[in-house]
Design a protein around this motif. Structure first.
Motif, PDB file in Angstrom:
ATOM      1  N   VAL A   1       0.841  -1.202   0.000  1.00  0.00           N
ATOM      2  CA  VAL A   1       0.000   0.000   0.000  1.00  0.00           C
ATOM      3  C   VAL A   1       0.876   1.252   0.000  1.00  0.00           C
ATOM      4  O   VAL A   1       0.627   2.216  -0.749  1.00  0.00           O
ATOM      5  CB  VAL A   1      -0.941  -0.010   1.219  1.00  0.00           C
ATOM      6  CG1 VAL A   1      -1.629   1.349   1.364  1.00  0.00           C
ATOM      7  CG2 VAL A   1      -1.972  -1.108   1.080  1.00  0.00           C
ATOM      8  N   TYR A   2       1.913   1.214   0.865  1.00  0.00           N
ATOM      9  CA  TYR A   2       2.787   2.378   0.957  1.00  0.00           C
ATOM     10  C   TYR A   2       3.511   2.630  -0.361  1.00  0.00           C
ATOM     11  O   TYR A   2       3.596   3.770  -0.836  1.00  0.00           O
ATOM     12  CB  TYR A   2       3.788   2.141   2.089  1.00  0.00           C
ATOM     13  CG  TYR A   2       4.724   3.300   2.330  1.00  0.00           C
ATOM     14  CD1 TYR A   2       4.261   4.501   2.864  1.00  0.00           C
ATOM     15  CD2 TYR A   2       6.080   3.194   2.028  1.00  0.00           C
ATOM     16  CE1 TYR A   2       5.118   5.555   3.077  1.00  0.00           C
ATOM     17  CE2 TYR A   2       6.945   4.262   2.241  1.00  0.00           C
ATOM     18  CZ  TYR A   2       6.465   5.439   2.763  1.00  0.00           C
ATOM     19  OH  TYR A   2       7.314   6.490   2.982  1.00  0.00           O
ATOM     20  N   GLY A   3       4.021   1.570  -0.965  1.00  0.00           N
ATOM     21  CA  GLY A   3       4.735   1.730  -2.237  1.00  0.00           C
ATOM     22  C   GLY A   3       3.835   2.224  -3.339  1.00  0.00           C
ATOM     23  O   GLY A   3       4.218   3.118  -4.129  1.00  0.00           O
ATOM     24  N   ALA A   4       2.617   1.661  -3.440  1.00  0.00           N
ATOM     25  CA  ALA A   4       1.693   2.094  -4.493  1.00  0.00           C
ATOM     26  C   ALA A   4       1.280   3.536  -4.285  1.00  0.00           C
ATOM     27  O   ALA A   4       1.173   4.320  -5.248  1.00  0.00           O
ATOM     28  CB  ALA A   4       0.464   1.185  -4.489  1.00  0.00           C
ATOM     29  N   ALA A   5       1.041   3.917  -3.040  1.00  0.00           N
ATOM     30  CA  ALA A   5       0.630   5.300  -2.765  1.00  0.00           C
ATOM     31  C   ALA A   5       1.739   6.279  -3.114  1.00  0.00           C
ATOM     32  O   ALA A   5       1.483   7.340  -3.719  1.00  0.00           O
ATOM     33  CB  ALA A   5       0.246   5.430  -1.297  1.00  0.00           C
ATOM     34  N   LEU A   6       2.987   5.958  -2.747  1.00  0.00           N
ATOM     35  CA  LEU A   6       4.104   6.850  -3.098  1.00  0.00           C
ATOM     36  C   LEU A   6       4.264   6.963  -4.604  1.00  0.00           C
ATOM     37  O   LEU A   6       4.579   8.050  -5.141  1.00  0.00           O
ATOM     38  CB  LEU A   6       5.397   6.324  -2.470  1.00  0.00           C
ATOM     39  CG  LEU A   6       5.545   6.513  -0.955  1.00  0.00           C
ATOM     40  CD1 LEU A   6       6.879   5.920  -0.496  1.00  0.00           C
ATOM     41  CD2 LEU A   6       5.462   7.988  -0.574  1.00  0.00           C
ATOM     42  N   THR A   7       4.046   5.846  -5.305  1.00  0.00           N
ATOM     43  CA  THR A   7       4.174   5.883  -6.763  1.00  0.00           C
ATOM     44  C   THR A   7       3.127   6.812  -7.375  1.00  0.00           C
ATOM     45  O   THR A   7       3.423   7.633  -8.265  1.00  0.00           O
ATOM     46  CB  THR A   7       4.019   4.463  -7.341  1.00  0.00           C
ATOM     47  OG1 THR A   7       5.038   3.631  -6.787  1.00  0.00           O
ATOM     48  CG2 THR A   7       4.154   4.474  -8.855  1.00  0.00           C
ATOM     49  N   LEU A   8       1.895   6.683  -6.896  1.00  0.00           N
ATOM     50  CA  LEU A   8       0.832   7.532  -7.425  1.00  0.00           C
ATOM     51  C   LEU A   8       1.052   9.005  -7.095  1.00  0.00           C
ATOM     52  O   LEU A   8       0.585   9.901  -7.828  1.00  0.00           O
ATOM     53  CB  LEU A   8      -0.514   7.081  -6.863  1.00  0.00           C
ATOM     54  CG  LEU A   8      -1.061   5.755  -7.406  1.00  0.00           C
ATOM     55  CD1 LEU A   8      -2.305   5.333  -6.647  1.00  0.00           C
ATOM     56  CD2 LEU A   8      -1.367   5.886  -8.907  1.00  0.00           C
ATOM     57  N   LEU A   9       1.747   9.296  -6.016  1.00  0.00           N
ATOM     58  CA  LEU A   9       1.971  10.682  -5.605  1.00  0.00           C
ATOM     59  C   LEU A   9       3.135  11.355  -6.327  1.00  0.00           C
ATOM     60  O   LEU A   9       3.366  12.560  -6.149  1.00  0.00           O
ATOM     61  CB  LEU A   9       2.217  10.739  -4.092  1.00  0.00           C
ATOM     62  CG  LEU A   9       0.991  10.458  -3.206  1.00  0.00           C
ATOM     63  CD1 LEU A   9       1.410  10.377  -1.743  1.00  0.00           C
ATOM     64  CD2 LEU A   9      -0.063  11.550  -3.405  1.00  0.00           C
ATOM     65  N   ARG A  10       3.866  10.595  -7.091  1.00  0.00           N
ATOM     66  CA  ARG A  10       4.994  11.209  -7.802  1.00  0.00           C
ATOM     67  C   ARG A  10       4.480  12.221  -8.825  1.00  0.00           C
ATOM     68  O   ARG A  10       3.539  11.951  -9.581  1.00  0.00           O
ATOM     69  CB  ARG A  10       5.814  10.138  -8.511  1.00  0.00           C
ATOM     70  CG  ARG A  10       6.566   9.237  -7.544  1.00  0.00           C
ATOM     71  CD  ARG A  10       7.392   8.212  -8.278  1.00  0.00           C
ATOM     72  NE  ARG A  10       8.395   8.850  -9.131  1.00  0.00           N
ATOM     73  CZ  ARG A  10       9.289   8.185  -9.864  1.00  0.00           C
ATOM     74  NH1 ARG A  10       9.279   6.848  -9.855  1.00  0.00           N
ATOM     75  NH2 ARG A  10      10.165   8.837 -10.588  1.00  0.00           N
ATOM     76  N   ASP A  11       5.116  13.382  -8.858  1.00  0.00           N
ATOM     77  CA  ASP A  11       4.705  14.407  -9.818  1.00  0.00           C
ATOM     78  C   ASP A  11       5.685  14.572 -10.961  1.00  0.00           C
ATOM     79  O   ASP A  11       5.505  15.416 -11.846  1.00  0.00           O
ATOM     80  CB  ASP A  11       4.526  15.757  -9.112  1.00  0.00           C
ATOM     81  CG  ASP A  11       5.775  16.164  -8.337  1.00  0.00           C
ATOM     82  OD1 ASP A  11       6.800  15.451  -8.445  1.00  0.00           O
ATOM     83  OD2 ASP A  11       5.721  17.168  -7.610  1.00  0.00           O
ATOM     84  N   ASP A  12       6.714  13.729 -10.952  1.00  0.00           N
ATOM     85  CA  ASP A  12       7.681  13.814 -12.036  1.00  0.00           C
ATOM     86  C   ASP A  12       7.418  12.763 -13.112  1.00  0.00           C
ATOM     87  O   ASP A  12       8.159  12.659 -14.091  1.00  0.00           O
ATOM     88  CB  ASP A  12       9.097  13.649 -11.508  1.00  0.00           C
ATOM     89  CG  ASP A  12       9.291  12.317 -10.799  1.00  0.00           C
ATOM     90  OD1 ASP A  12       8.281  11.756 -10.298  1.00  0.00           O
ATOM     91  OD2 ASP A  12      10.434  11.835 -10.723  1.00  0.00           O
TER      92      ASP A  12
END
Length: 580
Positions: free
Chosen positions: A377-388
């Protein structure tokens, strides 16, 4: 005045009736060693017989009122003081076991002597010595020529002064005693002592000798009675003490039986002398009178690990694993050394040990189970939050589906932990209502198929006449979900869900064609966190609570859950419920 003790030849004045010209009896002085002395006429003034009888009667009454031997001696002396003049009195006892004569009461010139200061005298069985001759012959004797006797070389004589100092005669000077009377004390015809009465002035008459014998007899009877009463009191006290000890032991035994800890006493030979009720309840063994090594074969190796405290010291507990009658127990021991051996106290901490292990397993298992979905969950959420990075819609959907799937898994883990806690505390309520078995099986199978990306083939074999079971529909479905989940994870196709209606029961079975479960592991698969596969212990794919929860739910609905399995031939889990 010198109190006189002697061990030499003695001369006795004895009254014998010898006819004379005047028709009166005379006194003859006889040498007990065999020689006959010259006849000597002795005129003595006698007291009337009635006066002697009165004195003896009064003595019997007064002496009989005293129940202490020492007090009898004192009263006896007081009675003597009023009827027979004397300067010394000695009451001695004789003990055949050591042939010694010991002073019991002594009085000399107004002073009561300490009997322990007068040395015991050995009995002279050859006939010498005043006391010895009385004891050997058993006859009373009177000596009216003590001073002359002491001068003779054929005996050993002693003076005892008022301070209790013993001196040998005649080395220490002439004897101060002029006459002495000695009377044996008998018990059932056996001489057990002798009484001596001595004077420094004059001689003793026949009447005085006769009265003295009567008084001694009264004194002896009173002493025997006092000692019998003393012995009776001693026996009564001993009996009372024995009863008190027995009562105390009984109370102690009751306390030991009431104590929850096992307690046993082992003597120096290793024999169990005490084994309380709790020791039996914990171990199932009767230990009293048996060798501890026979009860617990591994005890000799374990005993060195238990520190034995000395009496009064604090005992250090130690917990040891012990096999008793094929069962492994964890017992916590303390030991204290006593006068009769080593006292051990122990308590069964197996349940606590298991609880500690369960807690450790719980922490390890839950930590692992939570880590995997939380990381996803943490990894998927961080991936979705990337703005680059601009993710395609399909990739974004995959990541969101992963978050939802892992969140569901987290929710299931949390639910299992909370449900287990409620079951352990007895707080979970289940309904008892008719449940359509065919419908709940169909619904559960469809739900499981929908949750698995590539579901294995699940077959159902449910006859229409199976009817309804009594239970809680949601809990029955939860049990079936757990069984199907295990079949999918650990089994192989085909997976078959069946139902039947034998003997008033409704039986639901979930079978697979997997590797099966070893016979030794089958009873344990329903324990918390148990996994038969060592690899799954290191990399668990579940909390290990599913089967535990399933069996507990089945039991609370009035049914049962069991398993049959053959290694290599798959497994069948059987849920039985009452018919509705």
């Amino acid at each position: 005045m010198h109190l006189f003790l002697g061990r030499g030849r003695l001369e006795v004045v004895e009254r014998v009736d010898v006819p004379t010209h005047g028709g009166q009896p005379s006194d003859r002085r006889i040498d007990r060693s065999g020689g006959v002395a010259t006849l000597k006429r002795v005129r003595a003034r006698r007291k009337p017989k009635i006066e002697t009888a009165v004195v003896l009667l009064d003595a019997a009454r007064e002496l009989g009122e005293t129940l202490e031997p020492d007090r009898v001696y004192v009263r006896f002396h007081e009675l003597l003081a009023g009827v027979i003049p004397h300067d010394a009195l000695v009451v001695s006892s004789y003990e055949p076991r050591d042939d010694l004569i010991r002073c019991e009461y002594g009085w000399n010139e107004g002073t009561v002597l300490d009997p322990s200061t007068l040395p015991p005298l050995p009995l002279n069985r050859e006939g010498g010595g005043m006391q010895s001759q009385v004891i050997v012959s058993g006859e009373p004797l009177v000596f009216n020529d003590v001073a002359e006797r002491v001068e003779q070389p054929d005996g050993v004589y002693y003076n005892v002064d008022r301070e209790g100092t013993v001196k040998k005669l005649p080395d220490a000077g002439p004897a101060g005693t002029s006459a002495a009377m000695m009377v044996p004390v008998k018990d059932e015809g056996i001489v057990v002592g002798v009484v001596q009465l001595m004077t420094d002035r004059g001689t003793y008459s026949d009447d005085q000798f006769e009265l003295f014998q009567g008084l001694v007899a009264q004194m002896a009877a009173a002493v025997r009675n006092a000692r019998l009463q003393q012995e009776r009191r001693r026996l009564e006290a001993a009996e009372a003490a024995a009863r008190a000890v027995a009562a105390e032991r009984e109370r102690a035994a009751d306390v030991l039986d009431a104590v929850g800890d096992g307690i046993f006493l082992v003597d120096e030979r290793g024999i169990v002398q005490l084994w309380n009720r709790s020791a039996f309840l914990i171990t199932g063994l009767h230990g009293e009178g048996r060798a501890l090594a026979d009860l617990i074969p591994e005890w000799p190796a374990l005993a060195d690990k238990v520190t034995v405290a000395e009496s009064g010291a604090a005992a250090e507990p130690v917990t040891l694993p012990i096999e008793v009658r094929g069962t492994d127990l964890w017992l916590s021991f303390v030991a204290v050394r006593g006068p009769e051996g080593v006292i051990y106290a122990f308590r069964d901490v197996t349940a606590r040990r298991q609880l500690d292990e369960e807690r450790s397993d719980f922490v390890a298992t839950i930590s692992h189970e939570l880590r995997t979905p939380m990381s996803a969950v943490y990894g998927a959420a961080l991936t979705l939050l990337r703005d680059d990075v601009e993710f395609p819609e399909e990739r974004r959907r995959q990541l969101l589906e992963m978050i939802a799937e892992q969140a569901t898994r987290l929710s299931r883990i949390t639910e299992e932990v909370l449900l287990t806690s409620k079951l352990d505390r007895g707080e979970l309520r289940v309904e008892q209502e008719p449940v359509d078995v065919a419908e709940v099986i169909s619904t559960t199978v469809d739900a499981v198929r929908a949750q698995v990306a590539e579901p294995p083939p699940i077959e159902t074999d449910v006859p229409p006449e199976v009817g309804s079971a009594s239970g809680d529909r949601n809990r029955i479905q939860q049990v079936l979900v757990n069984l199907l989940d295990n079949a999918i994870k650990y089994g192989e196709a085909p997976i078959v869900v069946g139902a039947s209606r034998p003997d008033g029961l409704v039986r639901i079975t979930v079978s697979d064609n997997g590797p099966g479960i070893a016979p030794a592991d089958q009873p344990r698969v329903f324990e918390k966190f148990f996994r038969a596969d060592p690899q799954l212990i290191h990399a668990p794919s579940g909390t290990g609570l599913g089967l535990y929860i399933s069996r507990e739910l089945a039991g609370r609905m009035g049914g049962r859950l069991d398993v049959t399995s053959e290694p290599g031939a798959g497994s069948t889990f059987i849920l039985e419920l009452l018919q509705a």
